[in-house]
Write a protein that holds these residues in place. Structure first.
Motif, mmCIF file in Angstrom:
data_model
loop_
_atom_site.group_PDB
_atom_site.id
_atom_site.type_symbol
_atom_site.label_atom_id
_atom_site.label_comp_id
_atom_site.label_asym_id
_atom_site.label_seq_id
_atom_site.Cartn_x
_atom_site.Cartn_y
_atom_site.Cartn_z
ATOM 1 N N THR A 13 22.233 50.693 51.733
ATOM 2 C CA THR A 13 23.023 51.779 50.953
ATOM 3 C C THR A 13 24.557 51.630 51.043
ATOM 4 O OG1 THR A 13 21.316 53.303 51.317
ATOM 5 C CG2 THR A 13 23.052 53.869 50.599
ATOM 6 N N GLY A 14 24.918 51.936 51.795
ATOM 7 C CA GLY A 14 26.403 51.326 52.083
ATOM 8 C C GLY A 14 26.828 50.068 51.468
ATOM 9 N N THR A 15 26.317 48.930 51.438
ATOM 10 C CA THR A 15 26.774 48.273 50.773
ATOM 11 C C THR A 15 26.610 48.141 49.271
ATOM 12 O OG1 THR A 15 26.151 46.364 52.261
ATOM 13 C CG2 THR A 15 26.321 45.690 50.615
ATOM 14 N N LEU A 32 26.369 50.528 47.089
ATOM 15 C CA LEU A 32 27.153 51.757 46.581
ATOM 16 C C LEU A 32 28.732 50.974 46.807
ATOM 17 C CD1 LEU A 32 26.363 55.142 48.144
ATOM 18 C CD2 LEU A 32 26.341 54.182 45.826
ATOM 19 N N ASN A 33 29.296 49.911 47.704
ATOM 20 C CA ASN A 33 30.399 49.656 47.911
ATOM 21 C C ASN A 33 31.068 48.507 47.090
ATOM 22 O OD1 ASN A 33 30.342 49.427 51.690
ATOM 23 N ND2 ASN A 33 31.466 51.416 50.242
ATOM 24 N N VAL A 34 29.879 48.036 46.726
ATOM 25 C CA VAL A 34 29.722 46.957 46.085
ATOM 26 C C VAL A 34 29.969 47.153 44.421
ATOM 27 C CG1 VAL A 34 28.854 44.434 44.699
ATOM 28 C CG2 VAL A 34 28.512 45.384 47.061
ATOM 29 N N LEU A 35 29.561 48.249 44.152
ATOM 30 C CA LEU A 35 29.428 49.372 42.940
ATOM 31 C C LEU A 35 30.247 50.154 42.227
ATOM 32 C CD1 LEU A 35 27.836 49.947 40.250
ATOM 33 C CD2 LEU A 35 27.163 52.161 41.677
ATOM 34 N N PHE A 36 31.290 50.349 43.821
ATOM 35 C CA PHE A 36 32.469 50.747 42.918
ATOM 36 C C PHE A 36 33.446 50.480 42.953
ATOM 37 C CE2 PHE A 36 29.612 54.729 43.875
ATOM 38 C CZ PHE A 36 29.566 55.420 43.292
ATOM 39 N N THR A 37 33.376 49.422 44.101
ATOM 40 C CA THR A 37 34.812 48.188 44.199
ATOM 41 C C THR A 37 34.801 47.089 42.895
ATOM 42 O OG1 THR A 37 34.258 48.300 46.958
ATOM 43 C CG2 THR A 37 35.857 46.170 45.423
ATOM 44 N N THR A 38 33.632 47.504 42.691
ATOM 45 C CA THR A 38 33.603 46.239 41.642
ATOM 46 C C THR A 38 34.341 46.835 39.911
ATOM 47 O OG1 THR A 38 31.095 46.218 41.514
ATOM 48 C CG2 THR A 38 31.849 44.320 41.799
ATOM 49 N N ILE A 39 33.059 47.828 39.732
ATOM 50 C CA ILE A 39 33.570 48.598 38.598
ATOM 51 C C ILE A 39 35.320 49.453 38.184
ATOM 52 C CG2 ILE A 39 33.436 51.264 37.267
ATOM 53 C CD1 ILE A 39 30.563 50.732 37.967
ATOM 54 N N THR A 40 35.824 49.782 39.995
ATOM 55 C CA THR A 40 37.436 50.406 40.070
ATOM 56 C C THR A 40 37.885 48.741 39.459
ATOM 57 O OG1 THR A 40 36.548 51.857 41.394
ATOM 58 C CG2 THR A 40 39.025 51.251 41.012
ATOM 59 N N LEU A 98 28.622 58.315 56.388
ATOM 60 C CA LEU A 98 29.244 56.726 57.185
ATOM 61 C C LEU A 98 29.099 56.571 55.700
ATOM 62 C CD1 LEU A 98 26.300 56.865 60.078
ATOM 63 C CD2 LEU A 98 28.316 57.053 60.007
ATOM 64 N N THR A 99 28.944 56.257 54.691
ATOM 65 C CA THR A 99 28.943 55.715 53.412
ATOM 66 C C THR A 99 30.108 55.934 53.050
ATOM 67 O OG1 THR A 99 26.698 56.575 52.650
ATOM 68 C CG2 THR A 99 27.031 54.510 53.512
ATOM 69 N N VAL A 100 30.408 57.157 51.808
ATOM 70 C CA VAL A 100 31.578 57.729 50.983
ATOM 71 C C VAL A 100 32.352 57.907 51.919
ATOM 72 C CG1 VAL A 100 31.759 59.620 50.512
ATOM 73 C CG2 VAL A 100 29.429 59.377 50.075
ATOM 74 N N PRO A 101 32.867 58.100 52.968
ATOM 75 C CA PRO A 101 34.211 58.008 52.906
ATOM 76 C C PRO A 101 34.972 56.531 53.373
ATOM 77 C CG PRO A 101 32.975 59.649 54.857
ATOM 78 C CD PRO A 101 31.645 58.644 53.406
ATOM 79 N N ILE A 136 32.351 39.825 49.305
ATOM 80 C CA ILE A 136 32.751 41.444 49.452
ATOM 81 C C ILE A 136 31.462 42.293 49.819
ATOM 82 C CG2 ILE A 136 34.525 41.377 47.886
ATOM 83 C CD1 ILE A 136 33.248 43.273 46.181
ATOM 84 N N ALA A 137 30.330 41.777 49.770
ATOM 85 C CA ALA A 137 28.561 42.382 49.780
ATOM 86 C C ALA A 137 28.734 42.101 51.692
ATOM 87 C CB ALA A 137 27.793 42.155 49.634
ATOM 88 N N LEU A 138 29.040 41.078 52.160
ATOM 89 C CA LEU A 138 28.306 40.590 53.190
ATOM 90 C C LEU A 138 29.325 41.004 54.327
ATOM 91 C CD1 LEU A 138 27.101 38.396 55.090
ATOM 92 C CD2 LEU A 138 29.661 36.470 54.738
ATOM 93 N N PHE A 139 30.477 41.285 53.591
ATOM 94 C CA PHE A 139 31.697 41.826 54.600
ATOM 95 C C PHE A 139 32.166 43.149 54.842
ATOM 96 C CE2 PHE A 139 33.731 37.613 53.928
ATOM 97 C CZ PHE A 139 34.720 37.876 55.076
ATOM 98 N N TYR A 140 31.219 44.267 53.759
ATOM 99 C CA TYR A 140 30.876 45.049 53.178
ATOM 100 C C TYR A 140 29.992 45.341 54.731
ATOM 101 C CZ TYR A 140 34.253 47.410 50.105
ATOM 102 O OH TYR A 140 35.977 47.370 49.610
ATOM 103 N N GLY A 141 28.840 45.023 54.146
ATOM 104 C CA GLY A 141 27.319 45.412 55.133
ATOM 105 C C GLY A 141 27.817 44.912 56.424
#
Length: 299
Positions: free
Chosen positions: A85-87, A89-97, A145-148, A200-205
């Protein structure tokens, strides 16, 4: 291509290969020791007989964590859910931003860039963040654990640099074909940017998988604990028993040790927590090797 066979070149090759072999040994030997302990007899572990090879091969530790201790399989599933879930969301919002901030004609772009970089140097602190999570009703949930940590400033900057180097001609061609900004990102930019996205997905994961401090703050139910927090509890309980024994409280230490997981189970749990990342990495290695150099070269 002409190969340099001079003495200096050979010595450089020998030095480089020697250093690489030493690095591999320094990395692998502790891991092999942990694996061998997890497969060894508990009595041999206590006597210090275990080296790089299991002593009296034993699978009791793995049977304990998989079948006798219901919390460990549940915590493993919790870690998988949190990481996925966190990865995503991280990748989605990071790439769009990052894609939006890479556009020089974006309104108030310098302000947004400053606000994106600011959290790298200044944070609100643990107490304000805890109060915020509690007021939003996200306690004891995966969202705490994911949103912040939805967007990392560091990886955002890296992806902005990556998108800046993306050929403008491809985006202009997509717009001529009737694609909007979102369609251009999804159909053109992202498929050609998989090296950066997977990196970035690997590091986020890995960050989500190894994290335990946030769970310690926001998780109240033992059933929602991730695997790393369960492993921490096991290690702390064992350490407490050893401290009691060293202080002369042998009876209390023995009573605690009957309720605690033996050392072999600690290492077995550690091995279980490492295996998923070892399995995933070979499949994304080709993207990782390319993506780790994001933003370092042009052309």
């Amino acid at each position: 291509m002409v190969k340099d066979t001079s003495f200096g070149s050979r010595m450089l090759d020998i030095t480089v290969h020697t250093v690489m072999v030493l690095i591999v040994l320094i990395t692998l030997l502790p891991l092999l020791h942990v694996v061998s302990i997890s497969f060894s007899n508990p009595d041999d572990i206590v006597r210090g007989k275990v080296g790089l090879w299991p002593s009296n091969f034993n699978l009791d530790a793995y049977f304990t964590i998989l079948f006798e201790n219901a919390h460990i399989p549940r915590s493993f599933l919790n870690s998988v859910i949190i990481t996925l879930t966190g990865t995503v969301l991280n990748v989605l919002f990071t790439t769009i931003t990052a894609y939006a901030l890479s556009k020089k004609d974006l309104l108030f772009r310098p302000l947004f860039l400053m606000l994106s970089v600011l959290p790298m140097f200044f944070t609100g602190g643990i107490v304000p963040q805890f109060l915020l999570i509690k007021s939003l009703g996200m306690m004891d949930s995966v969202w705490a654990l994911t949103v912040p940590v939805l967007i990392s400033s560091w990886w955002l900057i890296i992806m902005i640099s990556f998108f800046k180097n993306f050929p403008l001609e491809l985006e202009e061609a997509a717009k001529l074909d009737g694609c909007g900004e979102l369609q251009t990102l999804v159909r053109i930019v992202l498929p050609l940017s998989m090296a950066g996205v997977v990196t970035i997905a690997l590091f986020y994961g890995v960050s989500h998988w190894n994290s335990y401090f946030s769970a310690m703050l926001y998780m109240r139910s033992y059933d929602n604990y991730p695997l790393q927090l369960i492993l921490r509890e096991i290690v702390l309980q064992s350490t407490l028993a050893e401290q009691l024994a060293s202080q002369g409280n042998a009876a209390l230490a023995e009573d605690m040790s009957t309720k605690l997981t033996p050392e072999s189970v600690q290492y077995a749990t550690l091995v279980v927590s490492i295996v998923p990342m070892l399995i995933i990495y070979p499949f994304i290695q080709k993207y990782f090797v390319k993506g780790i150099m994001i933003g370092s070269l042009k052309g």
